[in-house]
Design an enzyme around this catalytic site. Structure first.
Site: not given
Length: 526
Positions: A301, A380, A430
């Protein structure tokens, strides 16, 4: 006492109630070096600083106000210790201050990915230039094509603009809404916390971000810490915003003069463009999916990387996208439909439970999946997000920050089991923390002898950070996007006209969000 020395001594971190700048010295009461915009307001300066004003330090975290930032403090302390070990105290001090400074500002460029499944980059570039010219009222702002990422377009961000006139009528928005405005968004009604008493539709208003989260919803005035982020025109009156019986949506304030001028791309070329941070686009190119392959995006997502993978495969093959939250899976499907990509199959599934135990049912498409059934996997992972920009308010708890590493390892272990021998696994975050990045790579190489680090193409970020026990050769195979590697300088139309395109591209590669990428190959099934 220097900042790094204070952190090593056990200093903690919390936010000042006065402003949002970086100034003073630890153990002093030096005032902030940025002028305040008025009582309770803050200039767009560096977000964190030292004791006495803004981000102050307190040994042993004895102040209860530090409770919500303790987890962040511990990670910051570890980050600084590793920096000092690798760079020396003075260079570590400079790099750390630069990092905190950068994280409170938006990146220097808006990055958009072209959906090459439906249109050419040249065609979309021309359409985007026309749209920006219209939004910016004739200002000449270039649209650049990235030379190493051929489907990526870059739009320079103008700002910070310091000549904006503040209005008497004010709108206060939440910190997350404020962050979005600094990246080019308008203010949507759900993000509005407070508005001046007599505000009417059509009024020119000044918009402020409530960076400490202390403004009460529906307040007619707010004197607490607030950050000016620009001017706009109210689409609704105060009474319409706060007195409506239903839940209002849509634009509440249309930004006309934001502090950072970025194009608003809401519903603009929506089937041809996807807003995406530059490193997030690099990840899919590094995985390099091929037509006909079976790809897994484990934590997919909202679907930006998923749709990018499908596009790079020319919509041929199979991209399995998973997320544990049903509404997020729905968003992935919506994005796939919007971009007209048919090879994507999205499922609601906890990635740590994606491996089938025993034989799968005949014709079963979704999870759990058989072992060694994917050619390439993108992981991720959920992370602390300490590389996101801008971030005007840190609210991580110790429990939250320390929860990510174990979860990431569970997901990684599952990915290794699902990957075919000879397959490629790309791990990304991130965040800038060592514990979620280089330390995870060191753990993976020790835990799974079948894995080997691979070189990355493209490699436009820096190498990995020392301190996790990896060799220099291994660090060169990693890709760390470090916002502190560039000095913030601001940008205006005149400086743009004087800049060479190659210099702007180099700046875009560096002045982006904090991000990390590692690429592995699975040599065998043991």
């Amino acid at each position: 006492m220097p900042l790094c020395a204070a952190v090593l001594a056990g200093a903690g971190v919390s936010r000042c109630t006065s402003c949002a700048s970086l100034s003073g010295a630890v153990g002093t009461e030096n005032p902030c070096c940025f002028s305040h915009a008025g009582p309770g307001s803050a200039s767009v300066g560096r977000l964190l600083h030292y004791k006495g004003k803004c981000l102050f330090f307190q040994k042993y975290y004895c102040n209860r106000k530090l409770k919500n930032t303790l987890g962040t403090c511990l990670e910051i302390r570890r980050y600084v210790i590793k920096l000092i070990s690798a760079l020396g105290t003075l260079e570590a001090e400079r790099k750390y201050e630069s990092l905190l400074n950068c994280l409170s500002h938006p990146p220097a460029f808006t990055t958009v990915r072209v959906n090459t499944h439906l249109a050419s980059v040249k065609q979309v570039k021309n359409l985007l230039f026309e749209e920006i010219h219209k939004q910016f009222k004739g200002l000449s702002v270039p649209v650049l094509r990235h030379p190493e990422l051929q489907d990526i377009l870059l739009i320079p961000v103008i700002g910070p603009r310091k000549d904006l006139q503040k209005q008497s009528s004010e709108v206060i928005v939440g910190a997350q809404c404020g962050n979005s405005v600094l990246r080019g968004a308008h203010v949507f009604v759900p993000g509005i916390i407070s508005a001046s008493k007599f505000m009417k539709a059509g009024d020119v208003v000044s918009v402020y971000s409530d960076i400490e989260g202390k403004c009460k919803r529906g307040a007619k005035e707010f004197l607490g810490t607030k950050l000016f982020i620009g001017n706009g025109i109210s689409e609704l009156s105060r009474s319409e915003i706060f007195s409506s019986s239903g839940s209002l949506k849509g634009i509440g304030v249309r930004m006309t003069d934001p502090v950072y001028l970025s194009p608003s791309l809401d519903n603009v070329l929506s089937s041809y463009l996807f807003l995406q941070n530059l490193p997030s686009a690099v990840v899919s190119h590094v995985l390099n999916p091929q037509p006909g392959e079976r790809i897994l995006d484990m934590c997919a997502a909202p679907g930006g990387k998923t749709t990018h993978l499908a596009t790079l495969m020319h919509d041929q093959g199979e991209v399995i996208a998973m997320d544990k939250i049903a509404n997020k899976v729905k968003k992935i499907k919506q994005n796939a439909a919007l971009l007209q990509l048919n090879c994507i199959k999205a499922f609601c599934c906890d990635g740590t439970k994606a491996l089938a135990i025993g034989k799968r049912e005949d014709g079963q498409e979704g999870p759990p999946f058989s072992a060694e059934s994917f050619d390439r996997i993108l992981l991720d992972v959920p992370c602390s997000g300490m590389g996101q920009r801008p971030n005007m308010a840190y609210s991580w708890t110790l429990k939250e920050v320390t929860s990510y590493q174990p979860l990431q390892r569970k997901l990684f272990s599952m990915a290794v089991k699902l990957l075919k021998p000879g397959g490629i696994l790309v791990y990304s975050t991130c965040t800038v923390t060592l514990s979620e990045n280089e330390e995870q790579v060191a753990w993976a190489l020790e835990t799974f002898p079948c894995l080997q680090l691979q070189s990355q193409d493209p490699h436009i970020g820096g190498e990995g950070m020392r301190g996790a026990g990896l060799s220099l050769d291994q660090l060169k195979l990693l890709q760390r996007f470090d916002p502190s590697s560039v000095t913030l300088q601001g940008m205006d139309v005149n400086s743009l006209q004087d800049s060479r395109e190659e210099d702007l591209i180099l700046l875009a590669n560096k002045d982006c969000i904090g991000f990390f990428i590692a690429k592995f190959i699975k040599l065998n099934s043991k």
